[in-house]
Design an enzyme around this catalytic site. Sequence first.
Site, PDB file in Angstrom:
ATOM      1  N   PRO A 129      27.394  18.136 100.830  1.00  0.00           N
ATOM      2  CA  PRO A 129      26.756  17.351 101.900  1.00  0.00           C
ATOM      3  C   PRO A 129      26.854  15.867 101.559  1.00  0.00           C
ATOM      4  CG  PRO A 129      25.090  18.297 100.466  1.00  0.00           C
ATOM      5  CD  PRO A 129      26.409  18.766  99.937  1.00  0.00           C
ATOM      6  N   ASP A 164      27.347  12.630  96.956  1.00  0.00           N
ATOM      7  CA  ASP A 164      26.795  13.958  97.195  1.00  0.00           C
ATOM      8  C   ASP A 164      25.278  13.822  97.280  1.00  0.00           C
ATOM      9  OD1 ASP A 164      25.881  16.579  97.095  1.00  0.00           O
ATOM     10  OD2 ASP A 164      27.374  17.235  95.623  1.00  0.00           O
ATOM     11  N   HIS A 165      24.737  14.119  98.452  1.00  0.00           N
ATOM     12  CA  HIS A 165      23.305  13.902  98.667  1.00  0.00           C
ATOM     13  C   HIS A 165      22.449  14.874  97.867  1.00  0.00           C
ATOM     14  CE1 HIS A 165      20.355  11.570 100.649  1.00  0.00           C
ATOM     15  NE2 HIS A 165      21.074  11.294 101.727  1.00  0.00           N
ATOM     16  N   ARG A 166      23.058  15.865  97.236  1.00  0.00           N
ATOM     17  CA  ARG A 166      22.293  16.785  96.398  1.00  0.00           C
ATOM     18  C   ARG A 166      21.935  16.167  95.050  1.00  0.00           C
ATOM     19  NH1 ARG A 166      26.444  21.734  96.387  1.00  0.00           N
ATOM     20  NH2 ARG A 166      27.761  19.939  95.883  1.00  0.00           N
TER      21      ARG A 166
END
Length: 504
Positions: A301, A474-476
Amino acid sequence: MAQVLEFRLPDLGEGLTEAEIVRWLVRVGDVVAVDQPVVEVETAKAMVEVPCPYEGVVTARFGEEGTELPVGAPLLAVAVGAPAEAAAEPSGNVLVGYGTSAAPARRRRVRSPQPGVRLANAAAREAEPAGVVAPAALGTASAAAVPASAVPSPPPHTAVPQPAALGRTPHEADSGQPDGPVPVISPLVRRLARENGVNLRQLAGSGPDGLILRADVEDVLKATRGRPAGTPAVTATSPSAAGPMANSHTPGAPATTPEAASVAGADTGTRGVSGSGTRVPLRGVRGAVADKLARSRREIPDATCWVDADATELLHARTVMNATGGPRISLLALLARICTAALARFPELNSTVDMEAREVVRLDRVHLGFAAQTERGLVVPVVRDAHTRDADSLTAEFARLTEAARAGTLTPGELTGGTFTLNNYGVFGVDGSTPIINHPEAAMLGVGRIVPKPWVHEGELAIRQVVQLSLTFDHRVCDGGTAGGFLRYVADCVEQPAVLLRTL
């Protein structure tokens, strides 16, 4: 008594399971030395030469140029022993990506005193492309096998591996002609005839003993193209076929059966779409890039933030560095030095995600990848331990890897293991981009072109050298605050290179 040994495509390492034959370096009848490169292959990582572990006479080649073979598939059959005065002990030096232990020996042609051997070898060399294709190696168990007469004969007292069975094309099986294989120089000629509706049983081959060559089939196709529309071809498939059909693979080709038409449609990319087109196989480097980018889009994401920065002072600092003598410092090296300093402050972006363990793994070493465009597609060479290098070392390593990428000689180890990527797409004349993260990394810094623009500098309007910086992350692994802090620090270093003095 000579012994025939089969050399198979060796384990390529790095999880690679297949390779495409780019260029054969030997022909049937050549004498090869131990560790002599015999074929040039392209893997998903690089294009390399494969050395042969045996010394002797090449009696067969399995696979044409452009054929993709799996690891373990036969490459060559080599006759070792008395005829070549060679030792049968292999060298073991067969891994792709590693050089040979000795310079290649001079290649000479072995000519047999037997007329039949000379004729068969001449026929093999006349065929285009040359060589013997092993149907089993290509994964086409149902395809027609190579007739025994089409396999080039070795020197005297040399055994040659023969195909397991002799087969016929579907056209030949259904034509009602006498049983038995048609003497054809290679399976590629059979395929060419099958796709264009040419009945091989009605051809008189121009090769030795009536061997049908590729030129024989092409001559028929040329003659057929010159006929008026609707005129049946002498070498067309049997009249029992369900009517003439236009062949999209070759304009003006003879009538074909529905089966042949479907094969031709599959090759030209016309199945399911209107109009004609060209299909480009996704394999080798391009196929690996496609797989990795598709996986990145599916699993990561990502989000992108960007900022404009005044790069005037950075360019001035580089000019001063290069004026002091010594090797010239590249702008990419300065940007890489800024990246490693920023990653030291924001280590979240030098990480990867382990979804099975549901953990973010923060890495303690920076292996910096950089995007490089080559004739074979986009590759991402990796600078190992970039956080320990200065501008001089980074410049030298960037130059070395870029040259190797253009020459296609990068090893699998130089294309894997990156932890962060620097993408200088400004060299293509664009200002900004939202790149796809290089899986399994967590972020990529993009640098646009540096162009003069109006800019407020020290309270006054001036013309400054402005660059757009973008960070895809990466938004994680982090939120927007961390990503914004990283990008702002990079922009501050670009605008005021003295900021880097804190980390030197």
